[in-house]
Write a protein that holds these residues in place. Sequence first.
Motif, PDB file in Angstrom:
ATOM      1  N   GLY A  96       0.779  -1.236   0.000  1.00  0.00           N
ATOM      2  CA  GLY A  96       0.000   0.000   0.000  1.00  0.00           C
ATOM      3  C   GLY A  96       0.804   1.275   0.000  1.00  0.00           C
ATOM      4  O   GLY A  96       0.241   2.359   0.091  1.00  0.00           O
ATOM      5  N   SER A  97       2.125   1.173  -0.106  1.00  0.00           N
ATOM      6  CA  SER A  97       2.954   2.374   0.019  1.00  0.00           C
ATOM      7  C   SER A  97       3.795   2.655  -1.227  1.00  0.00           C
ATOM      8  O   SER A  97       4.775   3.373  -1.144  1.00  0.00           O
ATOM      9  N   SER A  98       3.394   2.118  -2.349  1.00  0.00           N
ATOM     10  CA  SER A  98       4.204   2.296  -3.562  1.00  0.00           C
ATOM     11  C   SER A  98       4.285   3.752  -4.010  1.00  0.00           C
ATOM     12  O   SER A  98       5.238   4.137  -4.680  1.00  0.00           O
ATOM     13  N   ASP A  99       3.322   4.570  -3.603  1.00  0.00           N
ATOM     14  CA  ASP A  99       3.336   5.985  -3.978  1.00  0.00           C
ATOM     15  C   ASP A  99       3.788   6.893  -2.837  1.00  0.00           C
ATOM     16  O   ASP A  99       3.682   8.110  -2.931  1.00  0.00           O
ATOM     17  N   LYS A 100       4.291   6.308  -1.763  1.00  0.00           N
ATOM     18  CA  LYS A 100       4.715   7.086  -0.589  1.00  0.00           C
ATOM     19  C   LYS A 100       6.113   6.673  -0.164  1.00  0.00           C
ATOM     20  O   LYS A 100       6.596   5.605  -0.500  1.00  0.00           O
ATOM     21  N   ASN A 101       6.747   7.521   0.634  1.00  0.00           N
ATOM     22  CA  ASN A 101       8.071   7.235   1.167  1.00  0.00           C
ATOM     23  C   ASN A 101       7.932   6.629   2.561  1.00  0.00           C
ATOM     24  O   ASN A 101       8.306   7.228   3.553  1.00  0.00           O
ATOM     25  N   SER A 102       7.329   5.451   2.613  1.00  0.00           N
ATOM     26  CA  SER A 102       7.175   4.724   3.869  1.00  0.00           C
ATOM     27  C   SER A 102       7.378   3.240   3.592  1.00  0.00           C
ATOM     28  O   SER A 102       7.173   2.774   2.484  1.00  0.00           O
ATOM     29  N   LEU A 103       7.824   2.502   4.619  1.00  0.00           N
ATOM     30  CA  LEU A 103       8.125   1.077   4.461  1.00  0.00           C
ATOM     31  C   LEU A 103       6.916   0.266   4.013  1.00  0.00           C
ATOM     32  O   LEU A 103       7.026  -0.641   3.203  1.00  0.00           O
ATOM     33  N   THR A 104       5.774   0.587   4.587  1.00  0.00           N
ATOM     34  CA  THR A 104       4.547  -0.151   4.325  1.00  0.00           C
ATOM     35  C   THR A 104       3.370   0.655   4.836  1.00  0.00           C
ATOM     36  O   THR A 104       3.552   1.635   5.558  1.00  0.00           O
TER      37      THR A 104
END
Length: 163
Positions: free
Chosen positions: A117-125
């Motif tokens: 769920g984080s492919s568009d964000k700078n977070s691990l998951t």
Amino acid sequence: MLKNSSNLNVPGIYVLVLEIRSRVCLDINSLGKPCIASGLYGYVGSARGFGGIGARLKHHLRKNKKRLWWHIDYLTTRQEVVPIYIIYAETAKDFEEKLANAIATNKCWDVGVLSFGSSDKNSLTHLFKCVCSRDQCFETLLEIFNFLGLKPFKLSLEESVHH
């Protein structure tokens, strides 16, 4: 289906808390074939478009979907996955990354599936597994929302969903 979602027709951020009753293996092109152990999980999401949080939740909670848009859809279509509650806050700002990163550093939550769920964000998951008691995990989510300056609300989903 989600009952009384009209008060959720606002933009915002949420953590959808799910119980995975038995191990599930998914086939997601961008993530491969992750297997997820049973337990309590929290999924970080946002809804700032038409219909707000209510519309997004209705989509997430529907077991039969014509198209799987988000990684979470691969989980929520499974019979082994039961929505428990949602913690949400109304906001027009994008808090998804901040919320996910704050949960990632909390002792009660571990990474569920890397990059989920984080492919568009700078977070691990955006999918986390509760490693404390249910109550402790719930309390830590409320604390994180408050720490970020958000006013959290909790909505129980157990009685809103047909099993």
